[in-house]
Structures are given as C-alpha cells and as structure tokens.
Design a protein around this motif. Structure first.
Motif, PDB file in Angstrom:
ATOM      1  N   VAL A   1      24.025  39.130  37.031  1.00 21.76           N
ATOM      2  CA  VAL A   1      24.305  38.792  38.392  1.00 21.76           C
ATOM      3  C   VAL A   1      25.773  39.013  38.843  1.00 21.76           C
ATOM      4  CG1 VAL A   1      24.272  36.938  40.115  1.00 21.76           C
ATOM      5  CG2 VAL A   1      22.216  37.146  38.681  1.00 21.76           C
ATOM      6  N   SER A   2      26.664  38.677  37.817  1.00 22.33           N
ATOM      7  CA  SER A   2      28.150  38.646  37.989  1.00 22.33           C
ATOM      8  C   SER A   2      28.530  39.896  37.522  1.00 22.33           C
ATOM      9  CB  SER A   2      28.878  37.554  37.281  1.00 22.33           C
ATOM     10  OG  SER A   2      28.534  37.744  36.083  1.00 22.33           O
ATOM     11  N   LYS A   3      27.992  40.834  37.038  1.00 21.23           N
ATOM     12  CA  LYS A   3      28.424  42.014  36.454  1.00 21.23           C
ATOM     13  C   LYS A   3      28.897  42.935  37.590  1.00 21.23           C
ATOM     14  CE  LYS A   3      25.927  45.073  34.139  1.00 21.23           C
ATOM     15  NZ  LYS A   3      24.869  45.561  33.091  1.00 21.23           N
ATOM     16  N   PRO A   4      28.382  43.091  38.754  1.00 21.04           N
ATOM     17  CA  PRO A   4      28.977  44.014  39.884  1.00 21.04           C
ATOM     18  C   PRO A   4      30.303  43.538  40.281  1.00 21.04           C
ATOM     19  CG  PRO A   4      26.378  43.516  40.249  1.00 21.04           C
ATOM     20  CD  PRO A   4      26.996  42.789  38.826  1.00 21.04           C
ATOM     21  N   LEU A   5      30.424  42.280  40.248  1.00 19.44           N
ATOM     22  CA  LEU A   5      31.949  41.608  40.571  1.00 19.44           C
ATOM     23  C   LEU A   5      32.813  42.538  39.647  1.00 19.44           C
ATOM     24  CD1 LEU A   5      33.190  39.878  42.322  1.00 19.44           C
ATOM     25  CD2 LEU A   5      32.863  37.825  40.743  1.00 19.44           C
ATOM     26  N   MET A   6      32.659  42.932  38.539  1.00 19.18           N
ATOM     27  CA  MET A   6      33.722  43.425  37.605  1.00 19.18           C
ATOM     28  C   MET A   6      34.202  44.638  38.231  1.00 19.18           C
ATOM     29  SD  MET A   6      34.186  41.060  35.629  1.00 19.18           S
ATOM     30  CE  MET A   6      35.443  42.031  34.532  1.00 19.18           C
ATOM     31  N   SER A   7      33.305  45.468  38.770  1.00 19.42           N
ATOM     32  CA  SER A   7      33.465  46.861  39.274  1.00 19.42           C
ATOM     33  C   SER A   7      34.427  46.784  40.594  1.00 19.42           C
ATOM     34  CB  SER A   7      32.364  47.728  39.667  1.00 19.42           C
ATOM     35  OG  SER A   7      32.540  48.896  40.375  1.00 19.42           O
ATOM     36  N   PHE A   8      33.892  45.560  41.218  1.00 16.25           N
ATOM     37  CA  PHE A   8      34.682  45.359  42.665  1.00 16.25           C
ATOM     38  C   PHE A   8      36.096  44.769  42.279  1.00 16.25           C
ATOM     39  CE2 PHE A   8      35.916  41.417  44.997  1.00 16.25           C
ATOM     40  CZ  PHE A   8      36.015  42.008  46.249  1.00 16.25           C
ATOM     41  N   LEU A   9      36.033  44.004  41.231  1.00 18.36           N
ATOM     42  CA  LEU A   9      37.655  43.750  40.903  1.00 18.36           C
ATOM     43  C   LEU A   9      38.561  44.682  40.308  1.00 18.36           C
ATOM     44  CD1 LEU A   9      36.823  40.130  39.517  1.00 18.36           C
ATOM     45  CD2 LEU A   9      37.865  40.479  41.426  1.00 18.36           C
ATOM     46  N   SER A  10      37.769  45.553  39.918  1.00 17.87           N
ATOM     47  CA  SER A  10      38.693  46.775  39.288  1.00 17.87           C
ATOM     48  C   SER A  10      39.358  47.473  40.172  1.00 17.87           C
ATOM     49  CB  SER A  10      37.869  47.822  38.555  1.00 17.87           C
ATOM     50  OG  SER A  10      37.012  48.595  39.200  1.00 17.87           O
TER      51      SER A  10
ATOM     52  N   GLU B   1      42.809  51.757  38.302  1.00 24.20           N
ATOM     53  CA  GLU B   1      41.770  52.673  39.330  1.00 24.20           C
ATOM     54  C   GLU B   1      42.838  53.291  40.223  1.00 24.20           C
ATOM     55  OE1 GLU B   1      38.572  53.029  38.971  1.00 24.20           O
ATOM     56  OE2 GLU B   1      38.711  51.864  37.184  1.00 24.20           O
ATOM     57  N   SER B   2      42.433  54.522  40.349  1.00 22.07           N
ATOM     58  CA  SER B   2      43.236  55.485  41.374  1.00 22.07           C
ATOM     59  C   SER B   2      42.880  54.756  42.760  1.00 22.07           C
ATOM     60  CB  SER B   2      42.740  57.115  41.243  1.00 22.07           C
ATOM     61  OG  SER B   2      41.284  57.144  41.406  1.00 22.07           O
ATOM     62  N   SER B   3      41.529  54.495  43.034  1.00 20.88           N
ATOM     63  CA  SER B   3      41.328  53.880  44.442  1.00 20.88           C
ATOM     64  C   SER B   3      41.712  52.422  44.617  1.00 20.88           C
ATOM     65  CB  SER B   3      39.808  53.969  44.787  1.00 20.88           C
ATOM     66  OG  SER B   3      38.899  53.148  43.635  1.00 20.88           O
ATOM     67  N   ALA B   4      42.614  51.857  43.797  1.00 20.41           N
ATOM     68  CA  ALA B   4      43.073  50.462  43.615  1.00 20.41           C
ATOM     69  C   ALA B   4      43.705  50.170  45.021  1.00 20.41           C
ATOM     70  CB  ALA B   4      43.965  50.183  42.460  1.00 20.41           C
ATOM     71  N   HIS B   5      43.301  49.223  45.782  1.00 19.78           N
ATOM     72  CA  HIS B   5      44.201  49.142  47.048  1.00 19.78           C
ATOM     73  C   HIS B   5      45.544  48.659  47.132  1.00 19.78           C
ATOM     74  CE1 HIS B   5      40.021  47.705  48.761  1.00 19.78           C
ATOM     75  NE2 HIS B   5      39.963  48.902  48.796  1.00 19.78           N
ATOM     76  N   TRP B   6      46.007  48.320  46.041  1.00 23.29           N
ATOM     77  CA  TRP B   6      47.436  47.848  45.975  1.00 23.29           C
ATOM     78  C   TRP B   6      48.375  49.278  46.004  1.00 23.29           C
ATOM     79  CZ3 TRP B   6      50.769  49.444  42.020  1.00 23.29           C
ATOM     80  CH2 TRP B   6      50.377  49.842  40.820  1.00 23.29           C
ATOM     81  N   LYS B   7      47.780  50.228  45.324  1.00 23.33           N
ATOM     82  CA  LYS B   7      48.278  51.791  45.375  1.00 23.33           C
ATOM     83  C   LYS B   7      48.450  52.029  46.737  1.00 23.33           C
ATOM     84  CE  LYS B   7      47.043  52.742  40.571  1.00 23.33           C
ATOM     85  NZ  LYS B   7      46.519  53.849  39.690  1.00 23.33           N
TER      86      LYS B   7
END
Length: 167
Positions: free
Chosen positions: A9-18, A26-32
């Motif tokens: 159930v929580s595994k998709p959250l890991m991709s979200f947090l990346s 991650e190249s699409s990281a919002h901080w970048k």
C-alpha cells in the motif's frame, strides 16, 4: 510510509517522494525546477537556505509534520492527500497564472509551477489509493476528513498571515 503496515500500500509513496524530496537526484525533482524560479528572480538556493523562514512558515510546516507523525495514519493521509496534494493543483494554477504575467518570464521559471499543475492530480491519486486501502469504515474516513480539515484550516491561517505581512 513507515506507519502503514502494508508495504504494498505504501510502496507508491516511495516513487512520489523521489520527485518531491528536496535533495532528490531525480531529473524531475521539484527542487531542481525551483532553482530556476529563484534564478529568474535573482536568488540562489544556498542564499535562500541561509535565510530564516518567516515564523508563520515554520509554524505551518511544523504543524503539518506533527499532524502526520503524531496523529492517526488516516489523519496524516487526509492532511497530505486532500489538504496538500489535492488542493495544490488549484493553488499552483493561480501561481502560474500570476507568474505568467511577469514580463520576460522564462519557460524555465514557469516549469516549476506547470509541473505542480500537471503532477498534483496524479500525486493526489497516490494518496487516494492509500486512503481507500487503509480506511474501511466510517470512523477511519472521519479521521481522514479531520486530518484534511485541520491542515486546510492551518493552511488558510498561514496564507492569511502571509497576506497580512505583505499589506
């Protein structure tokens, strides 16, 4: 995610947090993307990090974190799912509409806002699936609602304080 007993159930959250996590590679990281916004306005990320946040900013972020860590899982999911990701698409659309009106704004500076408008509905779906997988009765859905309402109230108070600051 560690508070949810079912890893699947929580595994998709890991991709979200990346993508959401500040410091993510991650190249699409919002901080970048945010760095591009700062650059457009003549700021540097390290310069911003050295600044002390406004008290209302720390108060809101501390409240949201405490809600997620100290209350029920359902309340935390409501706070993040509805009180954050669901409404962010609308909030960032307003930001985007305003920033687009700035003369000579660059596409790179707009990318951060567009990413949130585009990504937040999908991010909300991650939380919605987690809510539906962990909440199976009236009481648990009531807790989801309480978490959402509490964090949205705190968020409204935060925006009101920011509004007062800039008047």
């Amino acid at each position: 995610y560690a508070r949810i007993e079912d890893f699947e159930v929580s595994k998709p959250l890991m991709s979200f947090l990346s993508v959401e996590h500040w410091g993510s590679s991650e190249s699409s990281a919002h901080w970048k993307m945010y760095r591009e916004v700062l650059e457009f306005f003549g700021y540097d990320l390290n310069q911003l990090k050295a600044e002390k946040p406004f008290p209302e900013t720390s108060e809101y972020l501390d409240y949201r974190l405490n809600l997620c860590l100290s209350r029920t899982v359902e309340e935390g999911l409501g706070a993040l799912g509805f009180g954050h990701e669901f409404v962010n698409a609308y909030i960032f659309n307003s930001y985007l509409q305003g920033v687009e009106k700035i003369p000579n704004v660059t596409d790179a500076a707009l990318m951060y806002f567009r990413a949130h408008v585009d990504d937040e509905p999908e991010d909300y779906q991650v939380f919605k699936r987690m809510i539906l997988a962990t909440s199976n009765n009236y009481q648990s859905f009531s807790l989801v609602k309480k978490g959402a309402e509490d964090v949205l109230t705190a968020r409204q108070e935060f925006f009101d304080k920011i509004h007062q600051r800039i008047l």
